[in-house]
Design a protein around this motif. Structure first.
Motif, PDB file in Angstrom:
ATOM      1  N   LEU A 237      41.372  43.108  46.638  1.00 10.14           N
ATOM      2  CA  LEU A 237      41.679  42.140  45.524  1.00 10.14           C
ATOM      3  C   LEU A 237      42.925  42.400  44.390  1.00 10.14           C
ATOM      4  N   GLU A 238      43.518  41.559  44.003  1.00  9.53           N
ATOM      5  CA  GLU A 238      44.632  41.827  42.917  1.00  9.53           C
ATOM      6  C   GLU A 238      44.447  40.826  41.863  1.00  9.53           C
ATOM      7  N   GLY A 239      45.156  41.123  40.744  1.00  7.56           N
ATOM      8  CA  GLY A 239      45.517  40.281  39.772  1.00  7.56           C
ATOM      9  C   GLY A 239      44.239  39.586  39.181  1.00  7.56           C
ATOM     10  N   PRO A 240      44.120  38.225  38.723  1.00  7.14           N
ATOM     11  CA  PRO A 240      42.824  37.776  38.031  1.00  7.14           C
ATOM     12  C   PRO A 240      41.533  37.969  38.629  1.00  7.14           C
ATOM     13  N   SER A 241      41.728  37.904  39.885  1.00  7.01           N
ATOM     14  CA  SER A 241      40.468  38.171  40.831  1.00  7.01           C
ATOM     15  C   SER A 241      39.687  39.340  40.798  1.00  7.01           C
ATOM     16  N   ARG A 242      40.767  40.404  40.836  1.00  6.89           N
ATOM     17  CA  ARG A 242      40.296  41.621  40.671  1.00  6.89           C
ATOM     18  C   ARG A 242      39.619  42.025  39.448  1.00  6.89           C
ATOM     19  N   ARG A 243      40.440  41.467  38.261  1.00 11.24           N
ATOM     20  CA  ARG A 243      39.960  41.511  37.029  1.00 11.24           C
ATOM     21  C   ARG A 243      38.434  40.916  36.851  1.00 11.24           C
ATOM     22  N   LEU A 244      38.318  39.714  37.373  1.00  8.02           N
ATOM     23  CA  LEU A 244      37.089  39.349  37.005  1.00  8.02           C
ATOM     24  C   LEU A 244      35.960  39.857  37.926  1.00  8.02           C
ATOM     25  N   LEU A 245      36.165  40.435  38.855  1.00  9.87           N
ATOM     26  CA  LEU A 245      35.303  41.236  39.626  1.00  9.87           C
ATOM     27  C   LEU A 245      35.062  42.600  38.916  1.00  9.87           C
ATOM     28  N   GLU A 246      35.832  43.029  38.206  1.00 11.31           N
ATOM     29  CA  GLU A 246      35.686  44.419  37.677  1.00 11.31           C
ATOM     30  C   GLU A 246      34.968  44.045  36.248  1.00 11.31           C
ATOM     31  N   GLN A 247      35.029  43.117  35.856  1.00 10.63           N
ATOM     32  CA  GLN A 247      34.102  42.611  34.606  1.00 10.63           C
ATOM     33  C   GLN A 247      32.511  42.379  35.006  1.00 10.63           C
ATOM     34  N   LYS A 248      32.713  41.689  36.324  1.00 14.64           N
ATOM     35  CA  LYS A 248      30.942  41.547  36.895  1.00 14.64           C
ATOM     36  C   LYS A 248      30.569  43.026  37.044  1.00 14.64           C
ATOM     37  N   ARG A 249      31.256  44.000  37.828  1.00 14.21           N
ATOM     38  CA  ARG A 249      30.788  45.170  37.960  1.00 14.21           C
ATOM     39  C   ARG A 249      30.381  45.844  36.733  1.00 14.21           C
ATOM     40  N   THR A 250      31.438  45.729  35.769  1.00 15.49           N
ATOM     41  CA  THR A 250      30.932  46.554  34.319  1.00 15.49           C
ATOM     42  C   THR A 250      29.600  45.818  33.890  1.00 15.49           C
ATOM     43  N   ALA A 251      29.446  44.690  33.967  1.00 20.39           N
ATOM     44  CA  ALA A 251      28.236  44.125  33.208  1.00 20.39           C
ATOM     45  C   ALA A 251      27.060  44.468  34.079  1.00 20.39           C
ATOM     46  N   ALA A 252      27.160  44.596  35.407  1.00 23.87           N
ATOM     47  CA  ALA A 252      25.905  45.111  36.171  1.00 23.87           C
ATOM     48  C   ALA A 252      25.682  46.571  35.886  1.00 23.87           C
ATOM     49  N   GLU A 253      26.686  47.323  35.785  1.00 24.37           N
ATOM     50  CA  GLU A 253      26.331  48.616  35.368  1.00 24.37           C
ATOM     51  C   GLU A 253      25.679  48.869  34.056  1.00 24.37           C
ATOM     52  N   GLU A 254      26.155  47.791  33.081  1.00 20.83           N
ATOM     53  CA  GLU A 254      25.529  47.980  31.560  1.00 20.83           C
ATOM     54  C   GLU A 254      24.205  47.540  31.929  1.00 20.83           C
ATOM     55  N   GLU A 255      23.789  46.400  32.800  1.00 15.62           N
ATOM     56  CA  GLU A 255      22.515  46.062  32.849  1.00 15.62           C
ATOM     57  C   GLU A 255      21.552  47.301  33.409  1.00 15.62           C
ATOM     58  N   SER A 256      22.142  47.923  34.656  1.00 12.24           N
ATOM     59  CA  SER A 256      21.446  48.887  35.112  1.00 12.24           C
ATOM     60  C   SER A 256      20.859  49.985  34.288  1.00 12.24           C
ATOM     61  N   ALA A 257      22.128  50.295  33.331  1.00 10.82           N
ATOM     62  CA  ALA A 257      21.842  51.446  32.115  1.00 10.82           C
ATOM     63  C   ALA A 257      20.713  51.125  31.275  1.00 10.82           C
TER      64      ALA A 257
END
Length: 342
Positions: A237-257
């Motif tokens: 992915l590139e552009g807005p779709s990539r940034r959106l997925l990165e945000q979801k991944r970050t949120a999931a990592e924070e949830e895991s922590a």
């Protein structure tokens, strides 16, 4: 009065609230510093008036204690030997601040007493009936004699304009509460009731903790699986779709922590259950023979017993009344009340 205002960033405010919350959960500054460091929290960057700076760094136990004891975070400013409301907004509510001070100087559930003066056996239990705020210990000396009292924190910080309540004799209030406990302990029925309630609550707590210990690893595995899928997708992915997925991944990592931290808390709580059961048995045994036991207890253990038995004591100077609310008497129970003039 020298104007001493508190200016903090939103991030710093979040860290302060988190530190207060963690301390009420764990009641150990060393644990709070460790948990803050594990989540990447840093101390405040300090800039001196002469231009020197101190970079933000990892938390130490002393850093946590300094933060927790600072009345500025509750909206107060020092004024001589008193604390007065400041012009800056409070970061933590005053009830939380006073609760933390009580624990710092006294005890929380399952923690042994380390009070500077354990003679104040009602510390943390008293509430002013005129304003609803806590009452805190104090003393004064006349010659070689010490006079102990409890005073309203609103009166302390705001003067008579905030609350008209006067300091009240510590000995009179303590004797009154003990006399009420002597009355309810007669016959042993109340001791049995208290032990049953304590045991029931511990069983419910144990059951809930065991359920969390089973559920959290499954949730962590699910979260890790989702994160792995997102990592594979990011390369495509590139552009807005990539940034959106990165945000979801970050949120999931924070949830895991957060889940990992909670799992560690659950394990510690389960380890402490045996000690809590022994404490419940000690409380019931002491209450069953209250008259004999009370006279033999040290001041620290008297406070320990009252903390277990009493929910709160409301002192209303205006009506000369004291309401003793027992910790295990049930929601609909009528408080032990008597008109007195302590």
């Amino acid at each position: 009065m020298k104007d001493k205002r508190l200016v903090v960033s939103e991030y710093e405010a979040v860290v302060v609230r988190e530190a207060f919350k963690l301390y009420l959960q764990h009641q150990q500054a060393s644990v709070v510093s460790r948990l803050l460091n594990e989540t990447g929290r840093k101390t405040k960057r300090y800039e001196a008036q002469r231009g020197a700076t101190r970079a933000a760094r990892k938390w130490t136990t002393q850093d946590v204690l300094r933060l927790l004891r600072s009345s500025l975070y509750a909206g107060f400013v020092p004024y001589g030997d008193e604390m007065r409301p400041g012009e800056h907004p409070a970061i933590v509510d005053r009830a939380t601040f006073h609760q933390v001070q009580d624990v710092l100087e006294g005890r929380g559930p399952g923690i042994q007493y380390h009070w500077r003066n354990p003679d104040y056996v009602l510390r943390g239990l008293l509430r002013c009936g005129m304003c609803g705020e806590a009452m805190t210990p104090g003393s004064t000396r006349k010659g070689t004699r010490e006079y102990r009292y409890y005073r309203c924190v609103t009166r302390d910080t705001q003067g008579k304009e905030g609350c008209q309540a006067s300091p009240l004799s510590a000995a009179a209030l303590e004797d009154f509460v003990v006399a009420r406990l002597r009355e309810v302990s007669v016959g042993g029925g109340f001791a049995t009731q208290v032990h049953a309630r304590l045991t029931s609550r511990l069983e419910e707590k144990h059951k809930a903790l065991r359920a969390e210990r089973v559920r959290l690893p499954k949730d962590l595995a699910r979260s890790a699986g989702e994160s792995a899928k997102w990592v594979d997708s990011l390369s495509k992915l590139e552009g807005p779709s990539r940034r959106l997925l990165e945000q979801k991944r970050t949120a999931a990592e924070e949830e895991s922590a957060g889940m990992k931290k909670r799992l560690a808390e659950v394990e510690r709580a389960l380890d402490a259950m045996e000690g809590e059961k022994l404490e419940a048995a000690w409380v019931a045994q002491a209450l069953a023979d209250f008259d004999a036991v009370w006279d033999a207890l040290t001041a620290a253990n008297r406070g320990r017993l009252l903390q277990a038995l009493v929910g709160r004591v409301v002192v209303d100077e205006e009506t000369d009344s004291v309401d003793v609310h027992l910790a295990h008497a049930g929601e609909s129970a009528t408080p032990l009340r008597e008109e007195v003039a302590p």
